[in-house]
Every structure is written in C-alpha cells, then in structure tokens.
Design an enzyme around this catalytic site. Structure first.
Site, PDB file in Angstrom:
ATOM      1  N   ASN A   8       0.712  -1.144   0.216  1.00  0.00           N
ATOM      2  CA  ASN A   8      -0.030  -0.109   0.077  1.00  0.00           C
ATOM      3  C   ASN A   8       0.963   1.170  -0.171  1.00  0.00           C
ATOM      4  OD1 ASN A   8      -1.940   2.094   0.483  1.00  0.00           O
ATOM      5  ND2 ASN A   8      -2.793   1.143   2.269  1.00  0.00           N
ATOM      6  N   ARG A  94      -2.741  -1.952  -3.435  1.00  0.00           N
ATOM      7  CA  ARG A  94      -4.029  -1.224  -3.346  1.00  0.00           C
ATOM      8  C   ARG A  94      -3.856   0.047  -4.098  1.00  0.00           C
ATOM      9  NH1 ARG A  94      -5.303   3.222   0.948  1.00  0.00           N
ATOM     10  NH2 ARG A  94      -7.447   3.282   0.649  1.00  0.00           N
ATOM     11  N   HIS A 183     -13.262   2.612   0.078  1.00  0.00           N
ATOM     12  CA  HIS A 183     -13.250   1.422   0.989  1.00  0.00           C
ATOM     13  C   HIS A 183     -13.875   0.386   0.763  1.00  0.00           C
ATOM     14  CE1 HIS A 183     -13.472   4.897   4.516  1.00  0.00           C
ATOM     15  NE2 HIS A 183     -12.199   4.425   4.470  1.00  0.00           N
ATOM     16  N   GLY A 215     -11.279   7.483   8.136  1.00  0.00           N
ATOM     17  CA  GLY A 215     -12.238   7.731   7.351  1.00  0.00           C
ATOM     18  C   GLY A 215     -13.453   6.833   7.410  1.00  0.00           C
ATOM     19  N   ARG A 244     -12.854  14.828   8.264  1.00  0.00           N
ATOM     20  CA  ARG A 244     -13.591  15.160   6.997  1.00  0.00           C
ATOM     21  C   ARG A 244     -14.971  15.547   7.467  1.00  0.00           C
ATOM     22  NH1 ARG A 244     -11.530  10.278   3.865  1.00  0.00           N
ATOM     23  NH2 ARG A 244      -9.934  10.710   3.033  1.00  0.00           N
ATOM     24  N   ARG A 287     -11.118   7.858  20.620  1.00  0.00           N
ATOM     25  CA  ARG A 287     -10.976   7.433  21.935  1.00  0.00           C
ATOM     26  C   ARG A 287     -10.907   8.511  22.897  1.00  0.00           C
ATOM     27  NH1 ARG A 287      -6.245   3.462  20.292  1.00  0.00           N
ATOM     28  NH2 ARG A 287      -6.341   5.116  18.871  1.00  0.00           N
ATOM     29  N   GLU A 387      -8.162  -5.285   5.168  1.00  0.00           N
ATOM     30  CA  GLU A 387      -8.074  -4.945   3.687  1.00  0.00           C
ATOM     31  C   GLU A 387      -7.068  -5.746   3.072  1.00  0.00           C
ATOM     32  OE1 GLU A 387      -8.797  -0.866   5.114  1.00  0.00           O
ATOM     33  OE2 GLU A 387      -9.561  -0.504   3.229  1.00  0.00           O
TER      34      GLU A 387
HETATM   35  P1  ADP Z   1      -7.698   4.023   9.694  1.00  0.00           P
HETATM   36  O1  ADP Z   1      -8.947   4.717   8.884  1.00  0.00           O
HETATM   37  O2  ADP Z   1      -6.607   5.049   9.629  1.00  0.00           O
HETATM   38  O3  ADP Z   1      -7.443   2.700   9.294  1.00  0.00           O
HETATM   39  P2  ADP Z   1      -8.864   2.869  11.983  1.00  0.00           P
HETATM   40  O4  ADP Z   1      -9.760   1.772  11.254  1.00  0.00           O
HETATM   41  O5  ADP Z   1      -7.800   2.330  12.720  1.00  0.00           O
HETATM   42  O6  ADP Z   1      -8.347   3.912  11.020  1.00  0.00           O
HETATM   43  O7  ADP Z   1      -9.764   3.741  13.086  1.00  0.00           O
HETATM   44  C1  ADP Z   1      -9.352   4.735  13.757  1.00  0.00           C
HETATM   45  C2  ADP Z   1     -10.139   5.213  14.728  1.00  0.00           C
HETATM   46  O8  ADP Z   1     -10.544   4.240  15.702  1.00  0.00           O
HETATM   47  C3  ADP Z   1      -9.583   6.185  15.639  1.00  0.00           C
HETATM   48  O9  ADP Z   1     -10.729   7.444  15.707  1.00  0.00           O
HETATM   49  C4  ADP Z   1      -9.374   5.754  17.092  1.00  0.00           C
HETATM   50  O10 ADP Z   1      -9.557   6.564  17.974  1.00  0.00           O
HETATM   51  C5  ADP Z   1     -10.423   4.750  16.981  1.00  0.00           C
HETATM   52  N1  ADP Z   1     -10.632   3.725  17.937  1.00  0.00           N
HETATM   53  C6  ADP Z   1      -9.352   2.876  17.912  1.00  0.00           C
HETATM   54  N2  ADP Z   1      -9.854   1.926  19.070  1.00  0.00           N
HETATM   55  C7  ADP Z   1     -10.637   2.712  19.619  1.00  0.00           C
HETATM   56  C8  ADP Z   1     -11.266   2.216  21.073  1.00  0.00           C
HETATM   57  N3  ADP Z   1     -11.042   1.248  21.585  1.00  0.00           N
HETATM   58  N4  ADP Z   1     -12.314   2.845  21.352  1.00  0.00           N
HETATM   59  C9  ADP Z   1     -12.831   3.832  20.514  1.00  0.00           C
HETATM   60  N5  ADP Z   1     -12.053   4.353  19.426  1.00  0.00           N
HETATM   61  C10 ADP Z   1     -11.207   3.587  19.100  1.00  0.00           C
END
Ligand code: ADP
Length: 408
Positions: A8, A94, A183, A215, A244, A287, A387
């Site tokens: 990627n 990707r 996605h 995203g 966004r 979080r 993915e």
């Molecule tokens: P990306 O789109 O960059 O691949 P991810 O699918 O890893 O992102 O998602 C990132 C989001 O998930 C962030 O907003 C992060 O705060 C949230 N996140 C990850 N773990 C937790 C959790 N335990 N509780 C709440 N939100 C979480």
C-alpha cells in the site's frame, strides 16, 4: 509455500504485509515512513523460526519510494520471511481510484498502468503514490504477476440513479464527475465475512456495512452487490469522519470563498483535514472524544451526537434503498471497538426492526460477534475488517485463475 506480498504505497509511506496463503498467516509486515523528509524510518516485523514475531527498526533518510522499496526488499530477505523470494506467488497493490475502468482486481500490464495514470486527476494525491509503488515493484520483480486492487471497484455496481449528481450531464461525460465510493475492499470483505458468520450465502443477504475508521463510509449491499455508498467522487462526501466534514451544503464552499478569501486549495484542506470530529471538538481520535465527553466536555458530546446522528440517517436511508435489511455490520477502528458509538447509532430504531442489546454490545471484545437483542429483526454484527488480507486473497485468486486458463 504460497506467498503473497501486499503493498500500500501512499504519498510519503509504504505499508506492506507478507502472507503465507496456505494458512492466511502473516510472515512479515511493516512500514516505511516519512519518505522524502529529513528523517525517515522503517519498522519491520517478521516471524522467526519459532513462529514469534520480532521487530527491527531502522532510522535514516529515505530519499524516495525506490529507496523505500529497496529497504523493504532487504528487510524481507534478511528475515526468514524473504528466503530469496522463492514461493512468492505475486504482489497485490492497493490502488485508490479505478474510475469507471475497473470493476474487479486486475493483472497489471502497461495498458492497466496507463489507465491508472489516466485516473490521476480523480485522485491527485493517492493515485500517483500508488503508481510509484507499482512501478518500483515491477522493476524489483519484473517476472512476478502483480495485481491492482481498487478501492472503488466494489462500488461499480451502483446504478446510475445513485451515482449521478444532479448537475449538467456534460460534467459527467466530459469531466467524469459522478459518485465512485471508496473503502470498497473493506465493504466487500466484511460483507463476505458477515455472510460466513451468519452461515448464509452472500447472494441471500441484504446488508448495511458501516466502515467507521479515521475515514468512514456506509454501503448498501444487496445480495452481494453494492447498490449505494456514502462517499462520492472523492472520500469527502457522506459520514462525519476524523477530519472530514462529510455531507455539507455545497454553497458553504462558495460562501466561504467569498467571505474569507481562502483559496480553493485551502478550503479543500479545511474540509478534508481540519473538519469532522477534529473540527467540532479538537481531536480526531474517537477514544479521546469519548474520554472528553465522559469528563463533561460539551463540544466532545456534540461531536458524538452529530457523528452518530449522521450514521443513523444513512442507516435509515439505506434501509429504504434495500427494502429489507438482514444485518448491520460495524467495522474498522470505531466500528469494532467503540461500543458506546454503536449503541448511540442504533438508538431509537425499533421501527426499522433494529434493536441493540447494550450488555452484549459492551461485553463483546473480540470480533466477530453479534450485539442485537432477541427482539431485533435485523442482526447487528461487529466484524473485523482486513483490507490487506482481502487484497492478498483477490491477488491469489486472480493468479490461480490465470494459471488455470493457461494450463487448461
Ligand atoms: P484508519 O482509517 O486510519 O485505518 P482505523 O480503522 O484504525 O483507522 O480507526 C481509527 C479510529 O478508531 C480512531 O478514531 C480511533 O480513535 C478509533 N479507535 C480505535 N480503538 C478504539 C477504541 N478502543 N475505542 C474507541 N475508538 C477507538
């Protein structure tokens, strides 16, 4: 051993994962970061002879993608995972934007490269970076089959009534302005996993898949085929995301251009990088938003309220699109791990047959699991997305199909 390397390649980083496709396990993975900057780095994890993952890190300037790829090849060869490339069946890449040209994973040749290049204006930040990754990988391994897996491909089944914007038709024919969706690899993967979880054929199910990561997008999946999705010509449309804004009155752009003197590029950056959760309450990390809301922060509460309300509107809209929904599927960082967000998104929907069981929802820690109440007509599933694995699976499938055609 049958191995597939997944790459990627982003604008300043290259992520990679090496799979052993005999059991879908990960042999090695890693990330080259800050390509072109003063100090770059490589983090590489590989499974050793005893099956334990060990990490090596290397810091230092990575001048360009070519140098980055060289580091990856060296790291793979230095660890057992590399073993001079024997067993590497192919490479899956990707690619963000396939335009209307690609409806499925495609074996890369000069013609395919030319079409990806043609689609650069549609994804000016992503496609060039993806292209560099492919070109460098082709140089490094010219005889290996390499496959492009497009973020847009799964959404190419969306009908015209859903993909057109109500603007002069020439803008579509001349400038390819339409909704494409992104996605796709994740939506397709979790739709397949959800069907397996429910022990049903994908063709017998109507699903609403909710990819809630940094995203975020929703897809309406009718009998295995995508019929609508929330992202548009670019990933900006639809849900509220980390940074966004998602859906917004387009006139806000013109108003701000006139009122603030911001340039179109600055406005682009404002809506893509400074908006969403970050714009509302100062952080894009869900979080932190949840922690701040618990501590009584009004803006964080507003952000959560707005975020879940937007998701809920799409659940309602796609329920109408599908007519009958068998399951909601939550996935990605927030979808898989933020139980309070899942709960709020599903509140007040018994009229649509959607009732979440708060206890099951909070107790579930290791997806896949289901969180609907017994009274719920619609299943509510939490399914981990992957993915890279999906890209590896699709790459392998294409290579095997090609081999069968050649041999047969
Ligand atoms: P990306 O789109 O960059 O691949 P991810 O699918 O890893 O992102 O998602 C990132 C989001 O998930 C962030 O907003 C992060 O705060 C949230 N996140 C990850 N773990 C937790 C959790 N335990 N509780 C709440 N939100 C979480």
């Amino acid at each position: 051993m049958m191995r597939i390397l997944v790459l990627n390649s982003g604008s300043s980083s290259i992520k990679y994962k090496l799979f052993d496709m005999t059991d879908r396990s990960i042999l090695a993975s890693g990330l080259v970061e800050r390509i072109g900057e003063a100090t770059g780095s490589l983090a590489h994890q590989a499974r050793d002879a005893r099956g334990k993952m060990t990490e090596t890190r290397k810091a230092g300037r990575v001048p360009d993608h070519r140098a980055g790829m060289q580091q990856i090849v060296e790291a793979l060869s230095a660890s057992r995972a590399g073993e001079d490339g024997t067993g590497l069946a192919g490479i899956g890449h990707r690619v963000v934007h396939g335009g209307e040209d690609f409806t499925e994973p495609t074996l890369i040749d000069e013609k395919v490269l030319a079409v990806i290049r043609k689609n650069v204006p549609l994804a000016p930040l992503h496609n060039p970076a993806n292209l560099i990754g492919i070109e460098v990988a082709l140089e490094a391994a010219p005889h290996l089959p390499q496959v492009a897996v497009f973020d847009t491909a799964f959404h190419q089944s969306i009908p015209p009534r859903a993909f057109h914007y109500a603007i002069p038709h020439e803008l579509y024919t001349r400038h390819r302005v339409r909704r494409y969706g992104f996605h796709g690899t994740s939506h397709e993967y979790v739709a397949g996993r959800a069907a397996a979880f429910l022990k049903r054929a994908p063709e017998s199910l109507n699903l609403i898949t909710l990819h809630l990561g940094n995203g975020a997008s929703v897809a309406a999946v009718e009998q295995g085929r995508c019929v609508d999705t929330s992202m548009g010509m670019t990933p900006l449309e639809g849900l509220i995301m980390g940074t966004r804004c998602g859906d917004i009155d387009p006139a806000v752009h013109f108003y701000l251009l006139r009122e603030t003197g911001l340039s179109p590029d600055e406005l682009d950056s404002l809506f893509n990088k400074e908006s969403g959760l970050k714009g509302i309450c100062g952080t894009n990390d869900m979080r932190e938003v949840l922690e701040k809301a618990d501590a009584g922060d009004d803006r964080a509460r507003l952000a959560i309220d707005m975020y879940c309300y937007r998701v809920k509107k799409y659940i309602g809209a796609y329920t109408a699109v599908l007519g009958r929904v068998d399951a909601l599927v939550f996935t990605a960082g927030i979808g898989e791990r933020a139980a309070p967000i899942r709960e709020i998104c599903c509140q007040g929907l018994p009229g649509l047959g959607i009732v979440l069981d708060p206890e099951k929802n909070r107790a579930g820690s290791r997806p896949p699991f289901e969180v609907q109440a017994t009274a719920s007509a619609v299943k509510i599933l939490v399914i981990p997305t992957d993915e890279e694995l999906q890209i590896a699976e699709q790459t392998l499938e294409l290579i095997q199909r090609r081999k069968e055609n050649r041999d047969g």
